[in-house]
Scaffold this motif. Structure first.
Motif, short mmCIF file in Angstrom:
data_model
loop_
_atom_site.label_atom_id
_atom_site.label_comp_id
_atom_site.label_asym_id
_atom_site.label_seq_id
_atom_site.Cartn_x
_atom_site.Cartn_y
_atom_site.Cartn_z
N ALA A 16 -2.01 -3.12 -6.62
CA ALA A 16 -2.63 -2.62 -5.40
C ALA A 16 -3.88 -1.83 -5.72
O ALA A 16 -4.90 -1.93 -5.01
CB ALA A 16 -1.63 -1.76 -4.62
N LEU A 72 -6.66 -1.68 -2.56
CA LEU A 72 -5.91 -1.33 -1.35
C LEU A 72 -5.83 0.17 -1.13
O LEU A 72 -5.44 0.61 -0.05
CB LEU A 72 -4.49 -1.90 -1.42
CG LEU A 72 -4.38 -3.43 -1.47
CD1 LEU A 72 -2.91 -3.86 -1.46
CD2 LEU A 72 -5.14 -4.08 -0.34
N LEU A 73 -6.19 0.96 -2.13
CA LEU A 73 -6.13 2.41 -2.01
C LEU A 73 -7.48 3.05 -2.30
O LEU A 73 -7.63 3.83 -3.23
CB LEU A 73 -5.09 2.98 -2.98
CG LEU A 73 -3.64 2.59 -2.72
CD1 LEU A 73 -2.76 3.07 -3.87
CD2 LEU A 73 -3.16 3.16 -1.42
N THR A 109 0.83 -1.20 0.00
CA THR A 109 0.00 0.00 0.00
C THR A 109 0.87 1.26 0.00
O THR A 109 0.60 2.22 -0.74
CB THR A 109 -0.93 0.01 1.22
OG1 THR A 109 -1.79 -1.13 1.16
CG2 THR A 109 -1.78 1.27 1.25
#
Length: 220
Positions: A207, A212-213, A162
């Motif tokens: 990601a 994840l973001l 991340t």
């Protein structure tokens, strides 16, 4: 001092970015050029960071990127674009660019992005890159395989991934997670191996696709 070169066929873009970056104490735009003159200028000035327009009428950014990829001392390269869903940008990321910047990037963010690039990080503004990925999605089987690989990461590795996707260097990740530089390097190497990717940009894109973001729009 972080040395920067801006390559863009639009004089207004070159002058605007130069003015913004030169107003910071730790960044200096040492030259700017069109695509035609870029290689000569880069060779002469040897910048730390290159901001490179992805689309230029005579010598385009992808061509320059591929030429520079063969040089051992090439700078960190981020592509400049007015498009946030552009197949040329995705091709540049896959070819080794360290990220991309929209030409309407907020002035206060621009210096942060350049610092991230100089420190070895990647620059992928999350909402823009999410739209980019949504416009060029991989096949369902590829997505499933990637999700499975992300799922094999430990909690710590997902934390590190991340932060890689947010644009942090190994040293900055170590500071954030209270880890030594060698430990972070080992985590990053393990992440790249588990994801089956060649570098930090591809890991950051994974990601993004893995969610994840969510809803972040900082330097990444």
């Amino acid at each position: 001092m972080i040395r920067v070169i801006i390559v863009d066929d639009e004089a207004l873009v070159r002058s605007g970015f130069t003015m913004i970056l030169n107003a910071t104490p730790d960044i200096r735009v040492v030259a700017s050029a069109t695509g035609v003159d870029a290689l000569e200028v880069i060779e002469a000035e040897k910048p730390d960071v290159l901001l490179l327009d992805v689309r230029m009428p005579q010598v385009d950014g992808l061509t320059l990127l591929n030429v520079l990829n063969g040089r051992p001392d090439r700078p960190a390269i981020a592509m400049l674009t007015t498009f946030d869903a552009d197949e040329y940008v995705l091709a540049a990321l896959n070819a080794g660019a360290s990220g991309f910047l929209l030409k309407d990037t907020e002035p206060e963010q621009l210096a942060q992005y350049v610092r991230a690039l100089a420190a070895g990080g990647v620059v992928l503004a999350p909402r823009a890159s999410q739209r980019l990925l949504a416009s060029h999605p991989p096949t369902a089987s590829v997505m499933d395989a990637e999700a499975e690989r992300v799922g094999t990461l430990s909690d710590r590795e997902q934390q590190v991934l991340t932060l890689v996707a947010e644009g942090l260097s190994n040293a900055e990740i170590g500071g954030r997670l209270y880890l030594g530089a060698g430990t972070v390097k080992d985590h990053v190497s393990a992440i790249l191996a588990k994801l089956g990717v060649a570098g930090r940009v591809q890991a950051a894109l994974a990601a993004q696709r893995a969610g994840l973001l969510p809803d972040r729009d900082a330097a990444s």
